[in-house]
Structure formats: structure tokens, C-alpha cells
Design an enzyme around this catalytic site. Structure first.
Site, PDB file in Angstrom:
ATOM      1  N   HIS A 311       0.850  -1.188   0.000  1.00  0.00           N
ATOM      2  CA  HIS A 311       0.000   0.000   0.000  1.00  0.00           C
ATOM      3  C   HIS A 311       0.880   1.230   0.000  1.00  0.00           C
ATOM      4  O   HIS A 311       1.947   1.227   0.615  1.00  0.00           O
ATOM      5  CB  HIS A 311      -0.911   0.016   1.241  1.00  0.00           C
ATOM      6  N   ASP A 369      -8.015  -5.378   0.236  1.00  0.00           N
ATOM      7  CA  ASP A 369      -8.497  -6.186  -0.877  1.00  0.00           C
ATOM      8  C   ASP A 369      -8.091  -7.640  -0.793  1.00  0.00           C
ATOM      9  O   ASP A 369      -8.540  -8.462  -1.580  1.00  0.00           O
ATOM     10  CB  ASP A 369      -7.995  -5.587  -2.199  1.00  0.00           C
TER      11      ASP A 369
HETATM   12  N1  CMC Z   1       4.070  -7.523  -4.889  1.00  0.00           N
HETATM   13  C1  CMC Z   1       5.400  -7.495  -5.082  1.00  0.00           C
HETATM   14  N2  CMC Z   1       6.159  -6.404  -4.947  1.00  0.00           N
HETATM   15  C2  CMC Z   1       5.541  -5.265  -4.606  1.00  0.00           C
HETATM   16  C3  CMC Z   1       4.152  -5.200  -4.384  1.00  0.00           C
HETATM   17  C4  CMC Z   1       3.412  -6.385  -4.525  1.00  0.00           C
HETATM   18  N3  CMC Z   1       2.079  -6.393  -4.324  1.00  0.00           N
HETATM   19  N4  CMC Z   1       3.791  -3.937  -4.052  1.00  0.00           N
HETATM   20  C5  CMC Z   1       4.940  -3.216  -4.078  1.00  0.00           C
HETATM   21  N5  CMC Z   1       5.970  -4.019  -4.404  1.00  0.00           N
HETATM   22  C6  CMC Z   1       7.385  -3.613  -4.484  1.00  0.00           C
HETATM   23  C7  CMC Z   1       7.667  -2.861  -5.764  1.00  0.00           C
HETATM   24  O1  CMC Z   1       8.093  -3.721  -6.799  1.00  0.00           O
HETATM   25  C8  CMC Z   1       8.738  -1.894  -5.333  1.00  0.00           C
HETATM   26  O2  CMC Z   1       9.944  -2.600  -5.307  1.00  0.00           O
HETATM   27  P1  CMC Z   1      11.335  -1.847  -5.671  1.00  0.00           P
HETATM   28  O3  CMC Z   1      11.503  -0.782  -4.621  1.00  0.00           O
HETATM   29  O4  CMC Z   1      12.342  -2.922  -5.584  1.00  0.00           O
HETATM   30  O5  CMC Z   1      11.156  -1.286  -7.049  1.00  0.00           O
HETATM   31  C9  CMC Z   1       8.363  -1.562  -3.892  1.00  0.00           C
HETATM   32  O6  CMC Z   1       7.608  -2.696  -3.419  1.00  0.00           O
HETATM   33  C10 CMC Z   1       7.523  -0.295  -3.743  1.00  0.00           C
HETATM   34  O7  CMC Z   1       6.412  -0.407  -4.624  1.00  0.00           O
HETATM   35  P2  CMC Z   1       5.777   0.815  -5.401  1.00  0.00           P
HETATM   36  O8  CMC Z   1       5.039   0.314  -6.602  1.00  0.00           O
HETATM   37  O9  CMC Z   1       6.806   1.869  -5.624  1.00  0.00           O
HETATM   38  O10 CMC Z   1       4.765   1.328  -4.322  1.00  0.00           O
HETATM   39  P3  CMC Z   1       3.502   2.239  -4.594  1.00  0.00           P
HETATM   40  O11 CMC Z   1       3.269   2.952  -3.335  1.00  0.00           O
HETATM   41  O12 CMC Z   1       3.702   3.048  -5.830  1.00  0.00           O
HETATM   42  O13 CMC Z   1       2.353   1.178  -4.910  1.00  0.00           O
HETATM   43  C11 CMC Z   1       0.525  -0.274  -4.697  1.00  0.00           C
HETATM   44  C12 CMC Z   1       1.377   0.810  -4.017  1.00  0.00           C
HETATM   45  C13 CMC Z   1      -0.720  -0.550  -3.841  1.00  0.00           C
HETATM   46  C14 CMC Z   1       0.046   0.200  -6.074  1.00  0.00           C
HETATM   47  C15 CMC Z   1       1.390  -1.565  -4.839  1.00  0.00           C
HETATM   48  O14 CMC Z   1       1.789  -2.041  -3.569  1.00  0.00           O
HETATM   49  C16 CMC Z   1       0.662  -2.672  -5.604  1.00  0.00           C
HETATM   50  O15 CMC Z   1       0.694  -2.682  -6.841  1.00  0.00           O
HETATM   51  N6  CMC Z   1      -0.019  -3.618  -4.867  1.00  0.00           N
HETATM   52  C17 CMC Z   1      -0.817  -4.623  -5.514  1.00  0.00           C
HETATM   53  C18 CMC Z   1      -2.148  -4.013  -5.906  1.00  0.00           C
HETATM   54  C19 CMC Z   1      -3.062  -3.831  -4.722  1.00  0.00           C
HETATM   55  O16 CMC Z   1      -3.222  -4.720  -3.896  1.00  0.00           O
HETATM   56  N7  CMC Z   1      -3.722  -2.651  -4.668  1.00  0.00           N
HETATM   57  C20 CMC Z   1      -4.705  -2.362  -3.639  1.00  0.00           C
HETATM   58  C21 CMC Z   1      -4.328  -1.206  -2.787  1.00  0.00           C
HETATM   59  S1  CMC Z   1      -5.415  -1.101  -1.363  1.00  0.00           S
HETATM   60  C22 CMC Z   1      -6.915  -0.594  -2.008  1.00  0.00           C
HETATM   61  C23 CMC Z   1      -6.945   0.853  -2.287  1.00  0.00           C
HETATM   62  O17 CMC Z   1      -6.727   1.648  -1.349  1.00  0.00           O
HETATM   63  O18 CMC Z   1      -7.240   1.212  -3.427  1.00  0.00           O
END
Ligand code: CMC
Length: 434
Positions: A311, A369
Site C-alpha cells: 500500500h 483487498d
Molecule cells: N508484490 C510485489 N512487490 C511489490 C508489491 C506487490 N504487491 N507492491 C509493491 N511491491 C514492491 C515494488 O516492486 C517496489 O519494489 P522496488 O523498490 O524494488 O522497485 C516496492 O515494493 C515499492 O512499490 P511501489 O510500486 O513503488 O509502491 P507504490 O506505493 O507506488 O504502490 C501499490 C502501491 C498498492 C500500487 C502496490 O503495492 C501494488 O501494486 N499492490 C498490488 C495491488 C493492490 O493490492 N492494490 C490495492 C491497494 S489497497 C486498495 C486501495 O486503497 O485502493
């Protein structure tokens, strides 16, 4: 909204040997913020913040998240307490008005919402125009936007009373629209709202009753539905809420703004994650395949991510996921589902991921989720409806935030800038010379 931010400090920024002072503001809790509104005027510079990870887009008094502690408060009240003791409509009143309602206020609010549940009958024709295989989110997005073509008497955003009516209409009609989209997608006739039922009961009836049979609402299932709505009601300045605020900042009407929020919520990184998560659990298929998927999630060259994990704000267990986990067990128990291979996979996946150094170091915990797909499918909803349910509940957060923005005297049209790296000025080349 009465503005309450206070200047508590100053930040100094030195550019080309010249130092500029910028005020630092504090709120009631949470990180303080540097006011960069005059930065461009003073220095000619912009700030660069893709994804707005360090940017406060607004002052707000509605929802607070401490991502480190895993804390979520609606108007100061912890989400766990609201999920346990409140109802979705009471929580809606709280989010909009800032205080829990008195008995009289609660009765009045419930009556108003209940009396706005019906849709203009001509909206039925809208549904008939959609393709049979349309995604319910596509229908909801289109229909919510179309409400502005039906309710002209509540579009004046400068009029407090009209704003209230629009907010009430949206909260009241969203379940009717969501259920109608579902019924249309499975080819069943419309079930009209039943105002003798409460909000969640009415929604379940509109989704699952058929005209040929008597429908009894299971109170435990209705209670679980209501809790799910409370958990999704608001989440401060997330992508869809910021979209609603941005759309609203131009003065657009409330139905158009909420339709923009629905569109933004649809994406798999946001509200679409519950659908993607359940699909992922099904794809994993059995507990022994979990390591393979964990390895893929950790592989930088594989775009696969563990859906329902991670998140932007929570760097601890999402408090909503904890409540959702309890609700999942309650619903499966009530429905007599003893063997749930999907739940088994989810629990094992959670255990493995919570102990894996990759997820531990990156603070990737289950989010709301992770369990919601399991419980929603146990309730009988197809995956295509999951994001619709999220949109239904989040509507109250969207309207509360939209209304707060319009009451904020410091509000201006949202207009980010850019760091341009495209071609610089050049002369047009006629087609014959290219
Ligand atoms: N599985 C594997 N690696 C992950 C995941 C995951 N679910 N989420 C983040 N990472 C890694 C990502 O690859 C990155 O690694 P590195 O620093 O080595 O490049 C690091 O963790 C930080 O990730 P980010 O994408 O920069 O983080 P963000 O804050 O931009 O993204 C997120 C947040 C929710 C989009 C992401 O965690 C994700 O895609 N999760 C899966 C989708 C999900 O479950 N979304 C629901 C969110 S809760 C409902 C809502 O509030 O809408």
C-alpha cells in the site's frame, strides 16, 4: 470547513546562493508540510513529485491514516470501533457532518436516504442500451455521470441545500444503480428498492431477489455487507478521491465528479485490486504452488505482483484487512462453508509473505483487498461486481471530500505543472518536404 492549519516553523531553501523562507504548517496530527505555493513566484522553480508521494493536495478534517502504525480514523474514530459498533449510514453522517448523529439526526438522515433510493424510471432505458456483456463498472460509471441529465434541480454547487440533496441522492441511489448493473449483466429483471429494509439489506435484496420467489435477508450476511461498506467508506486523498476533488475544483457538477471517481477506482492498482486478487488466488490454485508465485512477485523482470499486498500509505498491516479477515470467517461460518480452498490458499500465502524477507523489508502487508474478494464471492457476487461494491461504499467518502473542498475558502482549481523534456520550439515542415 474552517481552516485550522497553523504555521509552526520555517524551511529554508537555497538556490544559486540565494536563500528563501517557506512556512511549515502543522495539522492536529501527522507529518507537517512545507508550503510551496509561492515557490515558483519566489524562485522560478517547480517541485517534482510523480505520484504525489510527498505532496499534500489539501487541508482536510475527514480521515486520518498513520501508515506506520496501521491506523485509520474517520473524523477521529478508529475504523475498528466503527466497524464493530456503527452502521454504514451512521458512518456516512459522521463523514459528511464531522460528528456522530444524535438520535433525531440519525432518524432524519436515514429517512432522507431511504426516500431517495428510487431511480428516475427513464434511467432504465439507459441500461437497456448497454451491451449484454458490459462490465458492471462500465454501466455504473456511465449511469452515475448520466444522473446529471436527470437531476437538474440539485446541480448548483454554490447552493448548500442543493449540494446536500445531490450528496443524499448519490448515497441513496448508488446501491440501486449497482444492483441494476448486476441484474442487467445476468439477464434478470430489475428489483426495485424496498424502503422497509435497511441500506445493506435493501442492496442485497435488489441483487439477489427474483420476482418469482420470496426473499429473506439473512441478518448476519446483511451485517457483514454493512461492515464491508464501512471499511471502504473513505481513505483520505487516494487516487479516486483526488480525482473527484480535481474534477470538482473546476466547478463540475457532483454527479460528473463522482463518475470521474468511479472511473479512477476501476484500475487494478486501486479498487480493481480485489477482483485481481481473487483471480490471482484462483490462478495459484493450490497451496503447493504458492512459492512459485512468491518467486514471481520478487522477480524484478516479471511484472507480476502479489495482488492484495502493499500500500502506498500503510507500511504495516492495513487495519481494514484485519476486520475483513474476521468478517470473512464469520460469513463462511454462517454460510456453512467449511472447506474453502481459496481461503486456505489466502491464509497460507499471507503467512509465507509475512515471513519472507522481500515483503518484510519492503513493508508489504495485506491490504483491504486481500480478503474482500473471498468474502464477496462467498456472498454470491461475481468478481466483476467487486469494484462496484467498493464504488458504492466510497461514494460517501467522495461526496464528503467534494463538499469539504467546496466549503474551503482556500480552494483553487487543481492545475499541476510539468518538467518538460519534449522538443523545443521548431518550425513546421510542409508535408512535401518530410
Ligand atoms: N508484490 C510485489 N512487490 C511489490 C508489491 C506487490 N504487491 N507492491 C509493491 N511491491 C514492491 C515494488 O516492486 C517496489 O519494489 P522496488 O523498490 O524494488 O522497485 C516496492 O515494493 C515499492 O512499490 P511501489 O510500486 O513503488 O509502491 P507504490 O506505493 O507506488 O504502490 C501499490 C502501491 C498498492 C500500487 C502496490 O503495492 C501494488 O501494486 N499492490 C498490488 C495491488 C493492490 O493490492 N492494490 C490495492 C491497494 S489497497 C486498495 C486501495 O486503497 O485502493
Amino acid at each position: 470547513m474552517e481552516n485550522k492549519i497553523k504555521q509552526t516553523n520555517i524551511a529554508k531553501i537555497t538556490v544559486d546562493g540565494k536563500t528563501y523562507e517557506l512556512p511549515i504548517y502543522s495539522g492536529s496530527t501527522g507529518p507537517s508540510a512545507i508550503d510551496v505555493r509561492n515557490l515558483h513566484k519566489l524562485t522560478g522553480l517547480f517541485t517534482f513529485d510523480i505520484g504525489y508521494t510527498s505532496t499534500c493536495s489539501t487541508e482536510s478534517q475527514i480521515t486520518f491514516i498513520d501508515g506506520g502504525k496501521g491506523q485509520l480514523l474517520y473524523r477521529g474514530y478508529p475504523i475498528e470501533q466503527l466497524a464493530e459498533h456503527s452502521t454504514f449510514l451512521e458512518t456516512s453522517y459522521l463523514l459528511i457532518h464531522g460528528e456522530l448523529p444524535t438520535k433525531d439526526q440519525s432518524t432524519k438522515f436515514t429517512n432522507i436516504i431511504t426516500n431517495h433510493t428510487m431511480l428516475h424510471e427513464q434511467i432504465e432505458r439507459f441500461f437497456n442500451g448497454f451491451r449484454r456483456d458490459a462490465h458492471p463498472m462500465a454501466m455504473v460509471c456511465g449511469t452515475v455521470g448520466a444522473l446529471s441529465a436527470f437531476y437538474h434541480d440539485s446541480l448548483d454547487i454554490e447552493d448548500n441545500e442543493q449540494r446536500d440533496i445531490s450528496m443524499h441522492r448519490l448515497i441513496a441511489k448508488m446501491p440501486t444503480i449497482a444492483a441494476r448493473a448486476y441484474k442487467y449483466s445476468i439477464g434478470q429483471p430489475t428489483i426495485y428498492p424496498d424502503n422497509s429494509l435497511n441500506y445493506a439489506e435493501n442492496f442485497l435484496k435488489m441483487c439477489f431477489a427474483v420476482p418469482t420467489e420470496k426473499y429473506e435477508v439473512n441478518p448476519i450476511i446483511a451485517d457483514a455487507m454493512d461492515k464491508i461498506f464501512i471499511l471502504h467508506a473513505d481513505h483520505e486523498q487516494n487516487a479516486s478521491t483526488s480525482t473527484v476533488r480535481l474534477a470538482g475544483s473546476s466547478g463540475a457538477n457532483p454527479f460528473a465528479c463522482i463518475a470521474a471517481g468511479v472511473a479512477c477506482l476501476w484500475g487494478p492498482s486501486h479498487g480493481g485490486a480485489n477482483e485481481a486478487c481473487l483471480n490471482m488466488l484462483k490462478e495459484i490454485g493450490s497451496v503447493d504452488r504458492i512459492p512459485e508465485f512468491i518467486a514471481r512477485a520478487k522477480d524484478r523482470n516479471d511484472p507480476f505482483r502479489l495482488m492484495g499486498f502493499g500500500h502506498r500509505v500503510y507500511k504495516n498491516y492495513d487495519p481494514r484487512a484485519k476486520v475483513m479477515q474476521k468478517t470473512t470467517h464469520a460469513v463462511l461460518g454462517e454460510l456453512g462453508i467449511k472447506d474453502s480452498p481459496i481461503l486456505d490458499i489466502a491464509m497460507e500465502l499471507e503467512k509465507i509473505a509475512l515471513n519472507d524477507p522481500y515483503f518484510v523489508e519492503k513493508k508489504l502487508y495485506p491490504n483491504v483487498d486481500f480478503y474482500s474478494g473471498i468474502v464477496l464471492s462467498a456472498l454470491g457476487f461475481p468478481t466483476s461486481m467487486f469494484t462496484v461494491l467498493f464504488a458504492l461504499a466510497r461514494t460517501v467518502g467522495w461526496v464528503s471530500q467534494w463538499n469539504e473542498m467546496l466549503e474551503d475558502k482556500t480552494q483553487r482549481i487543481g492545475r499541476p505543472r510539468q518538467l518538460y523534456t519534449g522538443a523545443t520550439s521548431r518550425d513546421y515542415i510542409p508535408l512535401a518536404n518530410r
